[in-house]
Structures are given as structure tokens and as C-alpha cells.
Design a protein around this motif. Sequence first.
Motif, PDB file in Angstrom:
ATOM      1  N   ALA A   1     -35.267  18.469  20.075  1.00  0.00           N
ATOM      2  CA  ALA A   1     -35.945  19.753  19.885  1.00  0.00           C
ATOM      3  C   ALA A   1     -36.800  19.653  18.640  1.00  0.00           C
ATOM      4  O   ALA A   1     -36.501  18.885  17.719  1.00  0.00           O
ATOM      5  CB  ALA A   1     -34.933  20.881  19.761  1.00  0.00           C
ATOM      6  N   GLY A   2     -37.847  20.439  18.612  1.00  0.00           N
ATOM      7  CA  GLY A   2     -38.719  20.393  17.442  1.00  0.00           C
ATOM      8  C   GLY A   2     -39.798  21.449  17.504  1.00  0.00           C
ATOM      9  O   GLY A   2     -39.785  22.346  18.354  1.00  0.00           O
ATOM     10  N   ARG A   3     -40.743  21.301  16.582  1.00  0.00           N
ATOM     11  CA  ARG A   3     -41.872  22.228  16.475  1.00  0.00           C
ATOM     12  C   ARG A   3     -43.140  21.511  16.923  1.00  0.00           C
ATOM     13  O   ARG A   3     -43.423  20.405  16.477  1.00  0.00           O
ATOM     14  CB  ARG A   3     -42.033  22.706  15.030  1.00  0.00           C
ATOM     15  N   LEU A   4     -43.909  22.159  17.792  1.00  0.00           N
ATOM     16  CA  LEU A   4     -45.148  21.566  18.275  1.00  0.00           C
ATOM     17  C   LEU A   4     -46.214  21.659  17.197  1.00  0.00           C
ATOM     18  O   LEU A   4     -46.412  22.716  16.598  1.00  0.00           O
ATOM     19  CB  LEU A   4     -45.617  22.292  19.543  1.00  0.00           C
ATOM     20  N   LYS A   5     -46.905  20.569  16.946  1.00  0.00           N
ATOM     21  CA  LYS A   5     -47.986  20.535  15.961  1.00  0.00           C
ATOM     22  C   LYS A   5     -49.247  19.953  16.611  1.00  0.00           C
ATOM     23  O   LYS A   5     -49.160  19.169  17.560  1.00  0.00           O
ATOM     24  CB  LYS A   5     -47.597  19.679  14.754  1.00  0.00           C
TER      25      LYS A   5
ATOM     26  N   LEU B   1     -44.496  16.327  18.281  1.00  0.00           N
ATOM     27  CA  LEU B   1     -43.290  17.124  18.090  1.00  0.00           C
ATOM     28  C   LEU B   1     -42.701  16.794  16.725  1.00  0.00           C
ATOM     29  O   LEU B   1     -42.476  15.623  16.409  1.00  0.00           O
ATOM     30  CB  LEU B   1     -42.299  16.818  19.209  1.00  0.00           C
ATOM     31  N   GLU B   2     -42.465  17.819  15.922  1.00  0.00           N
ATOM     32  CA  GLU B   2     -41.854  17.668  14.603  1.00  0.00           C
ATOM     33  C   GLU B   2     -40.356  17.886  14.768  1.00  0.00           C
ATOM     34  O   GLU B   2     -39.903  19.006  14.991  1.00  0.00           O
ATOM     35  CB  GLU B   2     -42.452  18.704  13.651  1.00  0.00           C
ATOM     36  N   LEU B   3     -39.576  16.822  14.675  1.00  0.00           N
ATOM     37  CA  LEU B   3     -38.157  16.855  15.047  1.00  0.00           C
ATOM     38  C   LEU B   3     -37.342  17.813  14.187  1.00  0.00           C
ATOM     39  O   LEU B   3     -37.455  17.826  12.960  1.00  0.00           O
ATOM     40  CB  LEU B   3     -37.573  15.442  14.926  1.00  0.00           C
ATOM     41  N   THR B   4     -36.503  18.618  14.861  1.00  0.00           N
ATOM     42  CA  THR B   4     -35.534  19.472  14.165  1.00  0.00           C
ATOM     43  C   THR B   4     -34.100  19.144  14.568  1.00  0.00           C
ATOM     44  O   THR B   4     -33.179  19.356  13.786  1.00  0.00           O
ATOM     45  CB  THR B   4     -35.805  20.954  14.449  1.00  0.00           C
ATOM     46  N   SER B   5     -33.901  18.644  15.784  1.00  0.00           N
ATOM     47  CA  SER B   5     -32.569  18.228  16.225  1.00  0.00           C
ATOM     48  C   SER B   5     -32.731  17.174  17.323  1.00  0.00           C
ATOM     49  O   SER B   5     -33.744  17.164  18.028  1.00  0.00           O
ATOM     50  CB  SER B   5     -31.764  19.432  16.725  1.00  0.00           C
ATOM     51  N   PRO B   6     -31.747  16.266  17.425  1.00  0.00           N
ATOM     52  CA  PRO B   6     -30.505  16.209  16.642  1.00  0.00           C
ATOM     53  C   PRO B   6     -30.750  15.716  15.214  1.00  0.00           C
ATOM     54  O   PRO B   6     -31.726  15.014  14.949  1.00  0.00           O
ATOM     55  CB  PRO B   6     -29.662  15.204  17.424  1.00  0.00           C
ATOM     56  N   GLU B   7     -29.868  16.122  14.315  1.00  0.00           N
ATOM     57  CA  GLU B   7     -29.952  15.665  12.934  1.00  0.00           C
ATOM     58  C   GLU B   7     -29.724  14.161  12.868  1.00  0.00           C
ATOM     59  O   GLU B   7     -28.801  13.643  13.491  1.00  0.00           O
ATOM     60  CB  GLU B   7     -28.910  16.378  12.071  1.00  0.00           C
TER      61      GLU B   7
END
Length: 264
Positions: A145-149, A191-197
Motif C-alpha cells: 500500500a502507498g501514496r500515488l505520486k 507508489l510511495e510505500l507505506t506498508s508493509p513496514e
Amino acid sequence: MYRFLMTRQWVILTLLVLALIPTMIELGFWQLHRHEHRVEQNALITRNLEAEPVPVSRVTSPGHTVPRSDYWKAVTATGTFDTEHEVVVRRRTSRDERIGVLVLTPLDLKGGGTVLVNRGWVPAAADQQAYPEVPPPPGGEVTVAGRLKADETTSASGIKDLRGLPDRQVMLINSAQQSHLLGRPVLGGYLELTSPEPAGGSPETIAAPDDGSIGPHMAYAVQWWLFAAGVPVGWVVLVRREKRDRAQAAADAEAAREPEPATA
């Protein structure tokens, strides 16, 4: 009494005042617009971060330019990391402002296609020509999961896209460039990764964008408008002072010319 206003000195001063007032008013509106843009951006960040995550392939595709409305949108992707074609992005800072690199790893999606994943920050190698130590991503099929940039460009980021870099090192995160290197289509943006850590906290994931600070722009706007109001007031004060000084000088000159009274 006000004929002095036609002197060269006062004409220049008056013209300067007339030029400063609209300039300061315009600068105030410029700061106001910056404030409004920041408020709007904060609302966009909050809205996209809090939205239900969607598969990345629903919001972007090969050659797609990510619109501003989709910046930081929460997305998911399922696939396998391609560490063979992993690259690092030079001259990037960590959360505590240390200089290092970002780890950019292609993720081959389960349903077809490839998306770039910014896994985070690691220290650069001591030798700028060497590839740094990068912890491997999870093996096998994984859901991230992450944030789209949006793709980075020199014009938007100010970062020069240097040529002749060592192998597997780049200056910008750009899907078109990586698509050319990979020889296969890559989804637009990344994608700017947020998970998994990451295990052990490395690579260090990118901090979430700030959606609470509005900056000092509104205060600056008010200051410029106060300056615009103060300039004509200051001009009037100077004019009245000049008039008073000239009147006093004229009175002193007149008194000096009067004859002294005769004595018996």
C-alpha cells in the motif's frame, strides 16, 4: 506653502510613493493566493489519504500523467518485486535531513503491468560510484500500500537530470525513463510505500505529507496591505513636517530682518 512639492526631490518621492502602493497591494494578493493554494492542497492531501485505498491500476496506466487531484491518493498493488532492475535515486534526504538515496524497485503486478515503488531512504555509499547497501524487499507475491505520486521532471522539481551516472543510479523518479530501461510498459507515476513496514526499519519510509500547516502567507498578505496603507500616511506626515519647517524658517528669517527698537 506647498510649492515645495514641485521640487525635483519631492516629485521623485511622490512618484515613488505612487508606485509603491499598488505594488504592495499586489504583493499582498500574491501572498493571499499562496495561502489559498496551501489550504486547498491541505484539503486535497487529507481527502486522498483518508479515502478508501484502490488498486493502483484503476487510477493510472502506462503513459498516464497523474493529475493533481490524484496526488497522494491511497492505492494498493499486488505483485512481485523485480530486484534485478532496482535503482537508487541520488541526493535525497531522510526524515532528519541526512543526504542519501531513495530505493526505487519495480513491482510486476499480478494482473500484468509494472509499477514503480519508492521503498524509502537509505544512506549513500561512501564511494559515489558504488551502489549502496539496500535491504531486499519481501520475496514472492506481496501486497503493498502507498501514496500515488506523479512522475518527477526537472521543470517541476528543479532537479537536474544528470547524464553519465553510475549503473543503476538515477536523478529522477520517472516512469517513462524506467520503462525505456526495462523494455516494458510501466504505469504512469509511482507508489510511495507505506506498508508493509520494512524489516529493521530500512529502507526508511517517506514521511506523510503535511496537511496541517498553512504557513505564514496570510500574515505576509496582511503585512503588505498594512505597508500599502502606511506609505501614504508617511508621505502626508513628511509633507506636513516639511511645511512646518519651512514656515518656521521663513518666520526666523523675517524676524532677523526686522530692525531693533531704538533706545533713549
